[in-house]
Design a protein around this motif. Structure first.
Motif, PDB file in Angstrom:
ATOM      1  N   ASN A  94       0.811  -1.233   0.000  1.00  0.00           N
ATOM      2  CA  ASN A  94       0.000   0.000   0.000  1.00  0.00           C
ATOM      3  C   ASN A  94       0.835   1.271   0.000  1.00  0.00           C
ATOM      4  O   ASN A  94       0.282   2.374   0.052  1.00  0.00           O
ATOM      5  CB  ASN A  94      -0.958   0.005   1.196  1.00  0.00           C
ATOM      6  N   ASP A  95       2.166   1.147  -0.039  1.00  0.00           N
ATOM      7  CA  ASP A  95       3.039   2.335  -0.094  1.00  0.00           C
ATOM      8  C   ASP A  95       2.754   3.140  -1.362  1.00  0.00           C
ATOM      9  O   ASP A  95       2.507   2.563  -2.425  1.00  0.00           O
ATOM     10  CB  ASP A  95       4.528   1.918  -0.118  1.00  0.00           C
ATOM     11  N   GLU A  96       2.822   4.454  -1.226  1.00  0.00           N
ATOM     12  CA  GLU A  96       2.644   5.340  -2.387  1.00  0.00           C
ATOM     13  C   GLU A  96       4.015   5.664  -2.979  1.00  0.00           C
ATOM     14  O   GLU A  96       4.906   6.112  -2.247  1.00  0.00           O
ATOM     15  CB  GLU A  96       1.972   6.652  -1.959  1.00  0.00           C
ATOM     16  N   ILE A  97       4.176   5.458  -4.267  1.00  0.00           N
ATOM     17  CA  ILE A  97       5.454   5.753  -4.933  1.00  0.00           C
ATOM     18  C   ILE A  97       5.213   6.857  -5.956  1.00  0.00           C
ATOM     19  O   ILE A  97       4.258   6.803  -6.725  1.00  0.00           O
ATOM     20  CB  ILE A  97       6.019   4.492  -5.626  1.00  0.00           C
ATOM     21  N   ARG A  98       6.104   7.862  -5.952  1.00  0.00           N
ATOM     22  CA  ARG A  98       5.886   9.030  -6.814  1.00  0.00           C
ATOM     23  C   ARG A  98       6.744   9.000  -8.084  1.00  0.00           C
ATOM     24  O   ARG A  98       6.311   9.389  -9.145  1.00  0.00           O
ATOM     25  CB  ARG A  98       6.198  10.290  -5.993  1.00  0.00           C
ATOM     26  N   TYR A  99       8.005   8.558  -7.940  1.00  0.00           N
ATOM     27  CA  TYR A  99       8.946   8.675  -9.069  1.00  0.00           C
ATOM     28  C   TYR A  99       9.440   7.316  -9.570  1.00  0.00           C
ATOM     29  O   TYR A  99       9.481   6.341  -8.819  1.00  0.00           O
ATOM     30  CB  TYR A  99      10.175   9.477  -8.650  1.00  0.00           C
ATOM     31  N   GLY A 100       9.868   7.306 -10.829  1.00  0.00           N
ATOM     32  CA  GLY A 100      10.498   6.111 -11.397  1.00  0.00           C
ATOM     33  C   GLY A 100      11.778   6.494 -12.116  1.00  0.00           C
ATOM     34  O   GLY A 100      11.904   7.608 -12.647  1.00  0.00           O
ATOM     35  N   PHE A 101      12.746   5.591 -12.101  1.00  0.00           N
ATOM     36  CA  PHE A 101      13.993   5.812 -12.852  1.00  0.00           C
ATOM     37  C   PHE A 101      14.433   4.463 -13.417  1.00  0.00           C
ATOM     38  O   PHE A 101      14.514   3.483 -12.678  1.00  0.00           O
ATOM     39  CB  PHE A 101      15.083   6.379 -11.933  1.00  0.00           C
ATOM     40  N   SER A 102      14.705   4.441 -14.727  1.00  0.00           N
ATOM     41  CA  SER A 102      15.065   3.187 -15.386  1.00  0.00           C
ATOM     42  C   SER A 102      16.518   3.224 -15.802  1.00  0.00           C
ATOM     43  O   SER A 102      16.934   4.145 -16.519  1.00  0.00           O
ATOM     44  CB  SER A 102      14.206   2.986 -16.639  1.00  0.00           C
ATOM     45  N   SER A 103      17.287   2.246 -15.352  1.00  0.00           N
ATOM     46  CA  SER A 103      18.698   2.205 -15.745  1.00  0.00           C
ATOM     47  C   SER A 103      19.320   0.857 -15.403  1.00  0.00           C
ATOM     48  O   SER A 103      18.967   0.235 -14.406  1.00  0.00           O
ATOM     49  CB  SER A 103      19.476   3.308 -15.018  1.00  0.00           C
ATOM     50  N   ASP A 104      20.247   0.442 -16.264  1.00  0.00           N
ATOM     51  CA  ASP A 104      21.074  -0.721 -15.934  1.00  0.00           C
ATOM     52  C   ASP A 104      22.438  -0.246 -15.443  1.00  0.00           C
ATOM     53  O   ASP A 104      23.311  -1.053 -15.141  1.00  0.00           O
ATOM     54  CB  ASP A 104      21.279  -1.618 -17.173  1.00  0.00           C
ATOM     55  N   LEU A 105      22.614   1.070 -15.419  1.00  0.00           N
ATOM     56  CA  LEU A 105      23.903   1.647 -15.044  1.00  0.00           C
ATOM     57  C   LEU A 105      23.829   2.201 -13.616  1.00  0.00           C
ATOM     58  O   LEU A 105      23.201   3.234 -13.380  1.00  0.00           O
ATOM     59  CB  LEU A 105      24.245   2.754 -16.037  1.00  0.00           C
ATOM     60  N   MET A 106      24.450   1.483 -12.693  1.00  0.00           N
ATOM     61  CA  MET A 106      24.374   1.893 -11.290  1.00  0.00           C
ATOM     62  C   MET A 106      25.119   3.205 -11.042  1.00  0.00           C
ATOM     63  O   MET A 106      24.772   3.964 -10.134  1.00  0.00           O
ATOM     64  CB  MET A 106      24.906   0.773 -10.384  1.00  0.00           C
ATOM     65  N   SER A 107      26.135   3.483 -11.849  1.00  0.00           N
ATOM     66  CA  SER A 107      26.851   4.762 -11.752  1.00  0.00           C
ATOM     67  C   SER A 107      25.881   5.933 -11.890  1.00  0.00           C
ATOM     68  O   SER A 107      26.026   6.954 -11.217  1.00  0.00           O
ATOM     69  CB  SER A 107      27.909   4.869 -12.854  1.00  0.00           C
ATOM     70  N   ASP A 108      24.897   5.806 -12.777  1.00  0.00           N
ATOM     71  CA  ASP A 108      23.898   6.872 -12.962  1.00  0.00           C
ATOM     72  C   ASP A 108      22.944   6.936 -11.777  1.00  0.00           C
ATOM     73  O   ASP A 108      22.559   8.026 -11.346  1.00  0.00           O
ATOM     74  CB  ASP A 108      23.095   6.636 -14.247  1.00  0.00           C
ATOM     75  N   VAL A 109      22.567   5.776 -11.282  1.00  0.00           N
ATOM     76  CA  VAL A 109      21.631   5.740 -10.146  1.00  0.00           C
ATOM     77  C   VAL A 109      22.251   6.458  -8.940  1.00  0.00           C
ATOM     78  O   VAL A 109      21.569   7.177  -8.209  1.00  0.00           O
ATOM     79  CB  VAL A 109      21.273   4.270  -9.789  1.00  0.00           C
ATOM     80  N   LEU A 110      23.559   6.288  -8.775  1.00  0.00           N
ATOM     81  CA  LEU A 110      24.249   6.900  -7.628  1.00  0.00           C
ATOM     82  C   LEU A 110      24.327   8.424  -7.717  1.00  0.00           C
ATOM     83  O   LEU A 110      24.697   9.078  -6.746  1.00  0.00           O
ATOM     84  CB  LEU A 110      25.655   6.317  -7.493  1.00  0.00           C
ATOM     85  N   THR A 111      24.018   8.984  -8.864  1.00  0.00           N
ATOM     86  CA  THR A 111      24.051  10.450  -9.003  1.00  0.00           C
ATOM     87  C   THR A 111      22.681  11.077  -8.722  1.00  0.00           C
ATOM     88  O   THR A 111      22.542  12.295  -8.754  1.00  0.00           O
ATOM     89  CB  THR A 111      24.502  10.883 -10.420  1.00  0.00           C
ATOM     90  N   LEU A 112      21.655  10.254  -8.472  1.00  0.00           N
ATOM     91  CA  LEU A 112      20.298  10.784  -8.307  1.00  0.00           C
ATOM     92  C   LEU A 112      20.081  11.373  -6.923  1.00  0.00           C
ATOM     93  O   LEU A 112      20.641  10.887  -5.951  1.00  0.00           O
ATOM     94  CB  LEU A 112      19.261   9.675  -8.509  1.00  0.00           C
ATOM     95  N   ASP A 113      19.258  12.412  -6.885  1.00  0.00           N
ATOM     96  CA  ASP A 113      18.897  12.980  -5.608  1.00  0.00           C
ATOM     97  C   ASP A 113      17.373  12.966  -5.524  1.00  0.00           C
ATOM     98  O   ASP A 113      16.708  13.952  -5.798  1.00  0.00           O
ATOM     99  CB  ASP A 113      19.447  14.415  -5.508  1.00  0.00           C
ATOM    100  N   ALA A 114      16.840  11.794  -5.209  1.00  0.00           N
ATOM    101  CA  ALA A 114      15.381  11.677  -5.181  1.00  0.00           C
ATOM    102  C   ALA A 114      14.950  10.728  -4.085  1.00  0.00           C
ATOM    103  O   ALA A 114      15.677   9.830  -3.709  1.00  0.00           O
ATOM    104  CB  ALA A 114      14.888  11.156  -6.519  1.00  0.00           C
ATOM    105  N   GLU A 115      13.757  10.983  -3.606  1.00  0.00           N
ATOM    106  CA  GLU A 115      13.194  10.078  -2.602  1.00  0.00           C
ATOM    107  C   GLU A 115      11.908   9.495  -3.155  1.00  0.00           C
ATOM    108  O   GLU A 115      11.358  10.000  -4.130  1.00  0.00           O
ATOM    109  CB  GLU A 115      12.902  10.870  -1.315  1.00  0.00           C
ATOM    110  N   ASN A 116      11.461   8.430  -2.523  1.00  0.00           N
ATOM    111  CA  ASN A 116      10.197   7.811  -2.913  1.00  0.00           C
ATOM    112  C   ASN A 116      10.199   7.407  -4.387  1.00  0.00           C
ATOM    113  O   ASN A 116       9.365   7.820  -5.168  1.00  0.00           O
ATOM    114  CB  ASN A 116       9.060   8.804  -2.629  1.00  0.00           C
ATOM    115  N   MET A 117      11.180   6.603  -4.730  1.00  0.00           N
ATOM    116  CA  MET A 117      11.437   6.283  -6.136  1.00  0.00           C
ATOM    117  C   MET A 117      11.534   4.780  -6.378  1.00  0.00           C
ATOM    118  O   MET A 117      12.076   4.048  -5.551  1.00  0.00           O
ATOM    119  CB  MET A 117      12.780   6.927  -6.498  1.00  0.00           C
ATOM    120  N   LEU A 118      11.000   4.361  -7.513  1.00  0.00           N
ATOM    121  CA  LEU A 118      11.134   2.969  -7.956  1.00  0.00           C
ATOM    122  C   LEU A 118      12.287   2.886  -8.957  1.00  0.00           C
ATOM    123  O   LEU A 118      12.298   3.623  -9.948  1.00  0.00           O
ATOM    124  CB  LEU A 118       9.836   2.512  -8.644  1.00  0.00           C
ATOM    125  N   LEU A 119      13.237   2.009  -8.682  1.00  0.00           N
ATOM    126  CA  LEU A 119      14.311   1.759  -9.649  1.00  0.00           C
ATOM    127  C   LEU A 119      13.889   0.590 -10.527  1.00  0.00           C
ATOM    128  O   LEU A 119      13.594  -0.493 -10.026  1.00  0.00           O
ATOM    129  CB  LEU A 119      15.621   1.420  -8.917  1.00  0.00           C
TER     130      LEU A 119
END
Lengths: 114, 136
Positions: free
Chosen positions: A22-47
């Motif tokens: 039942n958690d509410e999720i606001r954002y999504g980010f799609s990537s196979d590159l973890m280097s890019d994921v580590l540069t994100l500044d977001a909360e409440n996000m689905l990878l």
């Protein structure tokens, strides 16, 4: 968007963290590159990723990302599940491609990070 | 408080364990979430760098009431051109490293972004020393 709704759209199985359906999720980010994921500044996000290894979960742990969807029918190993449970994370497994999963979720209202 | 970790080059199954331990300690100390995230992202990038590029390394962490100082030293090939390595997109990572989701040339710039002070020294054929400081 509720996690349960996301799982439904992705025809995904919640393999870990079902109690957070039942958690509410606001954002999504799609990537196979973890280097890019580590540069994100977001909360409440689905990878959304096709990289189903321990480093995907470690990256999520460091980035405070609680929700991960593995696409392309990738499966979470026991090691991945153990680490995810330890960190209170949710893992989904979807048969769809990264492109299809992202497109469907965007269309349904999940917001992009940028 | 002092913490110390040994890191083995090439062992991706262990990569991130030290960062994870440091994150737990910082949480217990009640450091704010945003500061913890900055610290552990920088540390994780640096830890992955040792696993990806070096033969072995050590992480020494010192925490006082105002700051965290992390010193990472490795035995490895060293960095011939640090200025080049600091540029986004420049990478010498192997195919194996890229398959793990890293090696995009974002590591060192991202460490700089997430730390208050960063100092890197390297000797080709000997190894690299990276010092990172974050204030609470």
């Amino acid at each position: 968007m509720k996690l349960a709704e996301i799982a439904g759209i992705l025809e995904a199985k919640i393999v870990c963290g079902e109690q957070f359906a039942n958690d509410e999720i606001r954002y999504g980010f799609s990537s196979d590159l973890m280097s890019d994921v580590l540069t994100l500044d977001a909360e409440n996000m689905l990878l959304i990723t096709g990289l189903s290894n321990v480093q995907a979960v470690r990256t999520a742990e460091m980035s405070d990302i609680k929700y991960i969807a593995f696409v392309r029918n990738k499966k979470a190993s026991d090691e991945i599940l153990e680490l995810a449970i330890e960190n209170g994370m949710v893992i989904l497994e979807s048969p769809f491609s990264l492109f299809k999963a992202s497109g469907l979720l965007y269309h349904a209202g999940l917001k992009p990070i940028y | 408080m002092r913490l110390s970790f040994k890191i083995e080059g090439g062992d991706f199954t262990q990569a991130g364990q030290a960062s994870s331990e440091v994150k737990k300690v910082l949480k217990q100390l009640g450091i704010d979430a945003k500061t913890i995230k900055n610290i552990v992202i920088a540390l994780y990038e640096a830890e992955v760098n040792i696993v990806a590029h070096a033969y072995r390394g050590t992480i020494d962490v010192e925490i006082d009431d105002k700051k965290i100082t992390i010193r990472l030293t490795d035995e490895g090939p060293g960095i011939p051109d640090i200025e080049m390595a600091m540029k986004e997109g420049f990478s010498t990572a192997s195919k194996k490293v890229r398959e793990m989701g890293f090696g995009a040339g974002m590591g060192l710039p991202n460490i700089k972004k997430n730390t208050d002070l960063m100092d890197i020294k390297s000797t080709v054929g000997v190894g690299t020393e990276l010092i990172m400081v974050n204030y609470f």
